[in-house]
Scaffold this motif. Structure first.
Motif, PDB file in Angstrom:
ATOM      1  N   GLY A 230      44.568  46.919  39.053  1.00  0.00           N
ATOM      2  CA  GLY A 230      43.818  47.479  39.609  1.00  0.00           C
ATOM      3  C   GLY A 230      44.231  48.977  39.798  1.00  0.00           C
ATOM      4  O   GLY A 230      45.324  49.650  38.947  1.00  0.00           O
ATOM      5  N   PRO A 231      43.546  49.849  40.274  1.00  0.00           N
ATOM      6  CA  PRO A 231      44.034  51.236  40.503  1.00  0.00           C
ATOM      7  C   PRO A 231      45.122  51.450  41.365  1.00  0.00           C
ATOM      8  O   PRO A 231      45.347  50.633  42.273  1.00  0.00           O
ATOM      9  CB  PRO A 231      42.493  52.065  41.303  1.00  0.00           C
ATOM     10  N   VAL A 232      46.056  52.715  41.205  1.00  0.00           N
ATOM     11  CA  VAL A 232      47.081  52.943  41.716  1.00  0.00           C
ATOM     12  C   VAL A 232      47.057  54.332  42.419  1.00  0.00           C
ATOM     13  O   VAL A 232      46.839  55.326  41.557  1.00  0.00           O
ATOM     14  CB  VAL A 232      48.228  52.724  40.718  1.00  0.00           C
ATOM     15  N   VAL A 233      47.754  54.583  43.528  1.00  0.00           N
ATOM     16  CA  VAL A 233      47.970  55.800  44.311  1.00  0.00           C
ATOM     17  C   VAL A 233      49.467  55.854  44.707  1.00  0.00           C
ATOM     18  O   VAL A 233      49.992  54.971  45.355  1.00  0.00           O
ATOM     19  CB  VAL A 233      46.988  55.787  45.332  1.00  0.00           C
ATOM     20  N   GLY A 255      50.336  57.280  32.852  1.00  0.00           N
ATOM     21  CA  GLY A 255      48.899  57.705  32.694  1.00  0.00           C
ATOM     22  C   GLY A 255      48.500  58.315  34.302  1.00  0.00           C
ATOM     23  O   GLY A 255      47.368  58.526  34.443  1.00  0.00           O
ATOM     24  N   MET A 256      49.269  58.212  35.126  1.00  0.00           N
ATOM     25  CA  MET A 256      48.805  58.887  36.395  1.00  0.00           C
ATOM     26  C   MET A 256      48.928  60.529  36.370  1.00  0.00           C
ATOM     27  O   MET A 256      49.822  61.114  35.683  1.00  0.00           O
ATOM     28  CB  MET A 256      49.794  58.273  37.642  1.00  0.00           C
ATOM     29  N   ARG A 257      48.185  60.887  37.303  1.00  0.00           N
ATOM     30  CA  ARG A 257      48.097  62.337  37.437  1.00  0.00           C
ATOM     31  C   ARG A 257      47.972  63.056  38.762  1.00  0.00           C
ATOM     32  O   ARG A 257      47.506  62.275  39.572  1.00  0.00           O
ATOM     33  CB  ARG A 257      46.762  62.902  36.702  1.00  0.00           C
ATOM     34  N   PRO A 258      48.729  63.931  39.042  1.00  0.00           N
ATOM     35  CA  PRO A 258      48.454  64.672  40.277  1.00  0.00           C
ATOM     36  C   PRO A 258      47.209  65.002  40.773  1.00  0.00           C
ATOM     37  O   PRO A 258      46.235  65.555  39.889  1.00  0.00           O
ATOM     38  CB  PRO A 258      49.477  65.893  40.329  1.00  0.00           C
ATOM     39  N   SER A 292      45.923  56.931  39.320  1.00  0.00           N
ATOM     40  CA  SER A 292      45.629  56.360  37.977  1.00  0.00           C
ATOM     41  C   SER A 292      44.434  56.500  37.391  1.00  0.00           C
ATOM     42  O   SER A 292      43.347  56.875  38.428  1.00  0.00           O
ATOM     43  CB  SER A 292      46.134  54.892  38.091  1.00  0.00           C
ATOM     44  N   ARG A 293      43.761  55.601  36.454  1.00  0.00           N
ATOM     45  CA  ARG A 293      42.548  55.736  36.080  1.00  0.00           C
ATOM     46  C   ARG A 293      41.911  54.802  36.977  1.00  0.00           C
ATOM     47  O   ARG A 293      42.544  53.547  37.452  1.00  0.00           O
ATOM     48  CB  ARG A 293      42.383  55.057  34.495  1.00  0.00           C
ATOM     49  N   GLY A 294      40.607  55.028  37.314  1.00  0.00           N
ATOM     50  CA  GLY A 294      39.958  54.133  38.224  1.00  0.00           C
ATOM     51  C   GLY A 294      40.106  54.725  39.618  1.00  0.00           C
ATOM     52  O   GLY A 294      39.441  54.182  40.662  1.00  0.00           O
ATOM     53  N   VAL A 295      40.603  55.827  39.690  1.00  0.00           N
ATOM     54  CA  VAL A 295      40.657  56.572  40.929  1.00  0.00           C
ATOM     55  C   VAL A 295      40.084  58.224  40.816  1.00  0.00           C
ATOM     56  O   VAL A 295      40.665  58.811  40.044  1.00  0.00           O
ATOM     57  CB  VAL A 295      42.057  56.720  41.892  1.00  0.00           C
ATOM     58  N   GLU A 296      38.932  58.343  41.621  1.00  0.00           N
ATOM     59  CA  GLU A 296      38.486  59.677  41.347  1.00  0.00           C
ATOM     60  C   GLU A 296      38.601  60.514  42.632  1.00  0.00           C
ATOM     61  O   GLU A 296      38.565  60.028  43.739  1.00  0.00           O
ATOM     62  CB  GLU A 296      36.907  59.452  41.354  1.00  0.00           C
ATOM     63  N   VAL A 297      39.139  61.693  42.313  1.00  0.00           N
ATOM     64  CA  VAL A 297      39.515  62.940  43.212  1.00  0.00           C
ATOM     65  C   VAL A 297      38.371  63.516  43.845  1.00  0.00           C
ATOM     66  O   VAL A 297      37.593  64.395  42.867  1.00  0.00           O
ATOM     67  CB  VAL A 297      40.907  63.572  42.811  1.00  0.00           C
ATOM     68  N   VAL A 318      38.013  58.297  45.472  1.00  0.00           N
ATOM     69  CA  VAL A 318      36.847  57.087  45.579  1.00  0.00           C
ATOM     70  C   VAL A 318      37.554  56.129  44.381  1.00  0.00           C
ATOM     71  O   VAL A 318      37.786  56.587  43.046  1.00  0.00           O
ATOM     72  CB  VAL A 318      35.418  57.674  45.038  1.00  0.00           C
ATOM     73  N   LEU A 319      37.569  54.903  44.746  1.00  0.00           N
ATOM     74  CA  LEU A 319      37.809  53.752  43.814  1.00  0.00           C
ATOM     75  C   LEU A 319      36.726  53.378  43.095  1.00  0.00           C
ATOM     76  O   LEU A 319      35.529  52.940  43.800  1.00  0.00           O
ATOM     77  CB  LEU A 319      38.399  52.540  44.658  1.00  0.00           C
ATOM     78  N   ASP A 320      36.834  53.006  41.989  1.00  0.00           N
ATOM     79  CA  ASP A 320      35.879  52.662  40.958  1.00  0.00           C
ATOM     80  C   ASP A 320      36.025  51.147  40.850  1.00  0.00           C
ATOM     81  O   ASP A 320      37.179  50.533  40.292  1.00  0.00           O
ATOM     82  CB  ASP A 320      36.106  53.153  39.625  1.00  0.00           C
ATOM     83  N   PRO A 321      35.147  50.204  41.456  1.00  0.00           N
ATOM     84  CA  PRO A 321      35.414  48.880  41.543  1.00  0.00           C
ATOM     85  C   PRO A 321      35.474  48.192  40.153  1.00  0.00           C
ATOM     86  O   PRO A 321      36.094  47.085  39.840  1.00  0.00           O
ATOM     87  CB  PRO A 321      34.106  48.288  42.109  1.00  0.00           C
ATOM     88  N   ALA A 322      35.009  48.770  38.970  1.00  0.00           N
ATOM     89  CA  ALA A 322      35.030  48.406  37.876  1.00  0.00           C
ATOM     90  C   ALA A 322      36.321  48.387  36.989  1.00  0.00           C
ATOM     91  O   ALA A 322      36.758  47.815  36.273  1.00  0.00           O
ATOM     92  CB  ALA A 322      34.093  49.111  36.839  1.00  0.00           C
ATOM     93  N   SER A 323      37.211  49.381  37.693  1.00  0.00           N
ATOM     94  CA  SER A 323      38.655  49.564  37.134  1.00  0.00           C
ATOM     95  C   SER A 323      39.285  48.405  37.149  1.00  0.00           C
ATOM     96  O   SER A 323      40.248  48.183  36.368  1.00  0.00           O
ATOM     97  CB  SER A 323      39.288  50.738  37.998  1.00  0.00           C
ATOM     98  N   ARG A 324      38.927  47.340  38.047  1.00  0.00           N
ATOM     99  CA  ARG A 324      39.784  46.195  38.032  1.00  0.00           C
ATOM    100  C   ARG A 324      39.622  45.461  36.792  1.00  0.00           C
ATOM    101  O   ARG A 324      40.427  44.551  36.256  1.00  0.00           O
ATOM    102  CB  ARG A 324      39.663  45.515  39.425  1.00  0.00           C
TER     103      ARG A 324
END
Length: 324
Positions: A230-233, A255-258, A292-297, A318-324
């Motif tokens: 899933g998403p990562v923070v 692939g993680m971004r500030p 990570s991808r699946g996490v919108e800022v 905001v977490l994208d449920p579809a990212s899992r």
């Protein structure tokens, strides 16, 4: 004749001094580009924006004696600004839809008693997840007093060079904490269930690059997190700017971004309360939220001073449920 000689001598002296300053600036401008290969060189990357200011001042002074040197100084200012501006970051998307979360990362500072201030900030802002660094046994009261609102807690207080913690309103499936590297650094981590799209989070504290291998510590964080579905923070005090070599390499590898734009967090004024400290105002962002991808800022912002040398950093995601 003597007046002309004196003027010419002064001009040559000024040119020599400004040339020496420019040579030093050229070296510290180029060193940060070696950051991915040298922790010592990477230490110079933190001050890119400071170099811009110094180069601009030198350029203004150079106009009095040599336009050519002024052009060189302006060019170096532009190189430093580009080095700070061109780095991977997650753009803010205010209209993001999914599972909203409010998080905060706080470096509490070892040597001060600021439990009341930290607890008051958390209660006032009511984030969903709290990432803490520089936690000691003396600061365990922060977790105790917030236990009712944040029943899910993990930390590594008590282990050698281990000072991170995570507090959550939401239940997680598993969690842990450990030291990073041989010379300091630590991580606390937690994995949530499907109600948070399988989110994995980590509270990280890295040592300064001159005294430790920051990239090695972040790679250990990657190993701790393992293969995540899933998403990562990852949030915390990285003691590195977003444009540093260590963050750029870690972003390329994971692939993680500030999150968001530039939010200065260090040095804060609060810990110098009652003493003169003209330079104690936020100038660098060394506290970060990496997503990570699946996490919108949605937004990032500094928090109120809690008598630490760091300002808290808040992020609405905001977490994208579809990212899992």
């Amino acid at each position: 004749m003597r007046v002309r000689l004196a003027i010419g001598g002064n001009r040559r002296l000024a040119l020599a001094l400004l040339g020496g300053v420019l040579a030093a600036l050229a070296i510290i401008t180029l060193l940060p580009w070696l950051g991915p290969y040298s922790p010592a060189a990477d230490a110079f990357s933190h001050f890119r924006l400071h170099y811009v200011v110094v180069c601009a001042v030198v350029a203004a002074l150079c106009l009095l004696v040599s336009r050519r040197i002024a052009i060189v100084a302006v060019s170096m200012a532009m190189v430093n600004f580009a080095g700070a501006a061109i780095h991977p970051r997650a753009a803010s998307t205010p209209d993001a839809r999914g599972i909203p979360l409010k998080i905060v990362t706080i470096n509490t500072l070892y040597r001060v008693d600021n439990t009341d201030a930290v607890v008051a900030l958390v209660r006032r802002e009511a984030p969903d997840i709290v990432f803490l660094q520089e936690m000691t046994r003396a600061k365990a009261g922060i977790m105790t007093r917030l236990k009712a609102d944040y029943p899910w807690q993990v930390h590594c207080i008590g282990a050698t060079n281990c000072d991170t913690a995570i507090l959550s309103r939401r239940p997680w499936r598993e969690a842990g904490g450990r030291r990073l590297g041989r010379r300091g650094g630590s991580v606390a981590w937690a994995r949530f269930g499907q109600d948070l799209a399988g989110l994995t989070v980590a509270s990280v504290h890295l040592r300064w690059p001159l005294v430790s291998d920051q990239l090695g510590q972040l790679r250990e964080v990657k190993d701790v997190l393992g293969s995540v579905a899933g998403p990562v923070v990852v949030a915390g005090d990285l003691n590195a700017t977003a444009w540093s070599g260590v963050v750029r390499v870690f972003s390329a590898e994971t692939g993680m971004r500030p999150a968001g734009g530039f939010v200065p967090t260090w040095p804060a004024r609060g810990f110098k309360s009652g003493r003169t400290c003209p330079l104690c105002f936020p100038q660098l962002q060394i506290d970060h939220v990496l997503v990570s991808r699946g996490v919108e800022v949605v937004a990032t912002r500094p928090g109120a001073d809690v008598s630490s040398d760091h300002l808290p950093l808040f992020a609405e995601i905001v977490l994208d449920p579809a990212s899992r």
